[in-house]
Motif scaffolding. Structure first.
Motif, PDB file in Angstrom:
ATOM      1  N   GLN A 229       0.798  -1.235   0.000  1.00 56.48           N
ATOM      2  CA  GLN A 229       0.000   0.000   0.000  1.00 56.48           C
ATOM      3  C   GLN A 229       0.822   1.273   0.000  1.00 56.48           C
ATOM      4  O   GLN A 229       0.309   2.344   0.273  1.00 56.48           O
ATOM      5  N   LEU A 230       2.129   1.140  -0.282  1.00 52.45           N
ATOM      6  CA  LEU A 230       2.964   2.333  -0.109  1.00 52.45           C
ATOM      7  C   LEU A 230       3.360   3.016  -1.408  1.00 52.45           C
ATOM      8  O   LEU A 230       3.957   4.082  -1.379  1.00 52.45           O
ATOM      9  N   ILE A 314      14.360   3.301   4.321  1.00 49.39           N
ATOM     10  CA  ILE A 314      14.110   3.051   2.899  1.00 49.39           C
ATOM     11  C   ILE A 314      12.972   3.935   2.394  1.00 49.39           C
ATOM     12  O   ILE A 314      12.961   4.394   1.246  1.00 49.39           O
ATOM     13  N   LEU A 315      11.977   4.185   3.271  1.00 43.77           N
ATOM     14  CA  LEU A 315      10.780   4.902   2.848  1.00 43.77           C
ATOM     15  C   LEU A 315      10.947   6.416   2.958  1.00 43.77           C
ATOM     16  O   LEU A 315      11.743   6.904   3.752  1.00 43.77           O
ATOM     17  N   ALA A 321       5.046   7.394   7.383  1.00 43.01           N
ATOM     18  CA  ALA A 321       3.860   7.733   8.171  1.00 43.01           C
ATOM     19  C   ALA A 321       2.719   6.798   7.805  1.00 43.01           C
ATOM     20  O   ALA A 321       2.010   6.270   8.674  1.00 43.01           O
ATOM     21  N   LYS A 322       2.548   6.571   6.507  1.00 48.04           N
ATOM     22  CA  LYS A 322       1.478   5.682   6.048  1.00 48.04           C
ATOM     23  C   LYS A 322       1.714   4.254   6.549  1.00 48.04           C
ATOM     24  O   LYS A 322       0.779   3.587   6.998  1.00 48.04           O
ATOM     25  N   ALA A 323       2.965   3.811   6.466  1.00 45.84           N
ATOM     26  CA  ALA A 323       3.310   2.447   6.897  1.00 45.84           C
ATOM     27  C   ALA A 323       2.982   2.262   8.371  1.00 45.84           C
ATOM     28  O   ALA A 323       2.413   1.240   8.774  1.00 45.84           O
ATOM     29  N   LEU A 324       3.322   3.254   9.199  1.00 43.69           N
ATOM     30  CA  LEU A 324       3.061   3.137  10.632  1.00 43.69           C
ATOM     31  C   LEU A 324       1.565   3.150  10.911  1.00 43.69           C
ATOM     32  O   LEU A 324       1.097   2.453  11.822  1.00 43.69           O
TER      33      LEU A 324
END
Lengths: 359, 105
Positions: A229-230, A314-315, A321-324
């Motif tokens: 989803q990133l 890496i991000l 922020a989205k990943a967390l």
């Protein structure tokens, strides 16, 4: 409990009467007794004086008085006895109440700890019984950690829907990562006391425990959950895949290490059963091996921390922020599923799941 | 003195892991190296009569375990923590490249 000593009559004439709030009526008797004793003493002095002067009338009067006084004294003694019995009963009642209060306080504390965790820690009380204070403290801290985590996830969700500056978003990301590091620090403290508590995931909900890997989430799961989803670019995809590969290799190595621990422990007991080993020596050696469990738990947490760290490098800030957010919501959903699961149980089930809160 | 013995052993053997026969965490690190197609040399210090001194020397050298104590190419790498960190950052495999054996399963 302090009791005031007698305020009336000198001790030499009557002895000490303890006056307590439970019997104000008794005071009246003491006063009468005091007066009575004094009068009697005076009378005996007087009579001896008077007897020389006037016999007949004085004697009759003093005899009546004397009888009254004797009656009063008898009543007084009776009242005192009854008062002592009442006092004894009162003190016994106080003692019983004190014990009951202590027991209730303990129950309240235990219920509060369970209540704080709703369905999170259903089995821990049965397994661990009276928790040691380190674990009890951890469970309270963890409850707070979850509440704080929920707040941070909501914040992330809100902020990602608005235009926000990169530094501000970056600060939020660091803040959430730091919050995870707090959890790992808390777990390090518990690992010293009881590694098994962590290995069993005792503080987690049942559904979370289903996915448990050496006392927590599997690091490669983190990557699998957030990756799709990133919107990663090609370079990032390669880096994330490499990270995931390394992660899985490290996880497998630690898993095999834990299996080896189980095997060597079992072997030790087999030696004893076969009469080949010395019971004392094997038990001692087994005890030492169990202590290595703490190292495995610490290594697993280290891997989790490292995975979070490497991913954030890496991000981009926005992706991180989205990943967390995604990762946080993943666990919220697991916990919500657990609440639903608890809620579907019929009332006549044993009280493993006393709370049916829907989170 | 013990440090010299340790360093000599390390430099004589490309990949050196100081371990104990009972240590399962050492076993885990060994498995990881095998997974990366290298064959580390394992020195079990509990089988060495000077084992206790070696352990103390390793601690003094800064190994956090102190075992497993990993050396690559004669240089100190660290314990499990350091090995795992290196691997996740992608820095372990380049270190192991000279010792890569295709037939290690």
């Amino acid at each position: 409990m302090t009791t005031p000593t007698a305020r009336f009559a000198p001790p030499s004439t009557m002895g000490i009467y303890h006056i307590s709030p439970w019997d104000d009526a008794f005071e009246g008797h003491i006063m009468v007794a005091a007066e009575a004793e004094t009068i009697l003493n005076n009378k005996s002095e007087n009579t001896s004086d008077k007897s020389l002067e006037d016999n007949s009338e004085g004697n009759q009067a003093s005899k009546d008085n004397s009888e009254k006084i004797q009656r009063r004294l008898a009543q007084n003694r009776e009242a005192a006895r009854k008062s002592r019995l009442r006092k004894k009963a009162y003190v016994q009642k106080l003692e019983t109440s004190r014990l009951k209060l202590a027991r209730l306080q303990l129950e309240l504390e235990q219920a509060r700890l369970q209540g704080l965790l709703t369905c999170r820690s259903t089995a821990s009380f049965e397994i661990y019984g009276p928790m040691n204070s380190g674990i009890a403290a951890f469970e309270v801290e963890y409850g707070n950690w979850i509440d704080e985590q929920d707040r941070k996830i909501s914040e992330l969700r809100n902020v990602l829907q608005l235009p926000v500056s990169e530094p501000e978003l970056g600060m939020m990301v660091q803040n959430v990562l730091s919050h995870y590091r707090n959890l790992f620090r808390m777990k390090r403290d518990v690992a010293r006391t009881d590694a098994f508590y962590l290995v069993h995931g005792a503080w987690k909900t049942s559904v979370e425990r289903f996915f448990l890997w050496i006392g927590g989430f599997r690091p490669s799961t983190l990557i699998n959950v957030v990756m799709p989803q990133l919107g990663l670019d090609e370079q990032q995809v390669v880096k994330v895949r490499t990270l995931r590969h390394s992660c899985v290799q490290a996880e497998d190595a630690l898993s095999l290490g834990v299996e080896k621990l189980q095997q060597t422990l079992a072997q030790g007991f087999t030696y004893i059963a076969a009469g080949a080993g010395n019971y004392g020596a094997e038990m001692l050696s087994s005890l030492e091996k169990l202590e290595s469990l703490e190292s495995f738990v610490l290594q697993a947490d280290h891997l989790r921390e490292q995975t979070l760290d490497r991913m954030s490098r890496i991000l981009t800030t926005h992706q991180a922020a989205k990943a967390l957010l995604i990762f946080g919501e993943y666990f919220q959903r697991l916990r919500a599923l657990n609440s639903l699961w608890c809620g579907r149980l019929k009332p006549q089930q044993p009280s493993y799941f006393p709370h049916y809160d829907i989170e | 003195m013990m440090a010299e013995k340790i360093l000599k052993l390390a430099s004589d053997n490309g990949i050196m892991i100081f371990s104990k026969s009972s240590c399962c965490l050492c076993y885990a690190v060994q498995i990881l190296f095998q997974e990366l197609h290298v064959k580390p040399n394992i020195y079990e210090i509990d089988r060495d009569p000077e084992g206790k001194e070696i352990e103390k020397a390793l601690m003094r050298m800064g190994f956090s375990g102190p075992i497993p104590a990993v050396f690559i190419n004669g240089k100190m790498v660290g314990s499990t923590n350091e090995v795992m960190s290196l691997h996740l950052s992608g820095s372990l495999i380049p270190l192991l490249k000279p010792y890569h054996q295709a037939n290690v399963s």
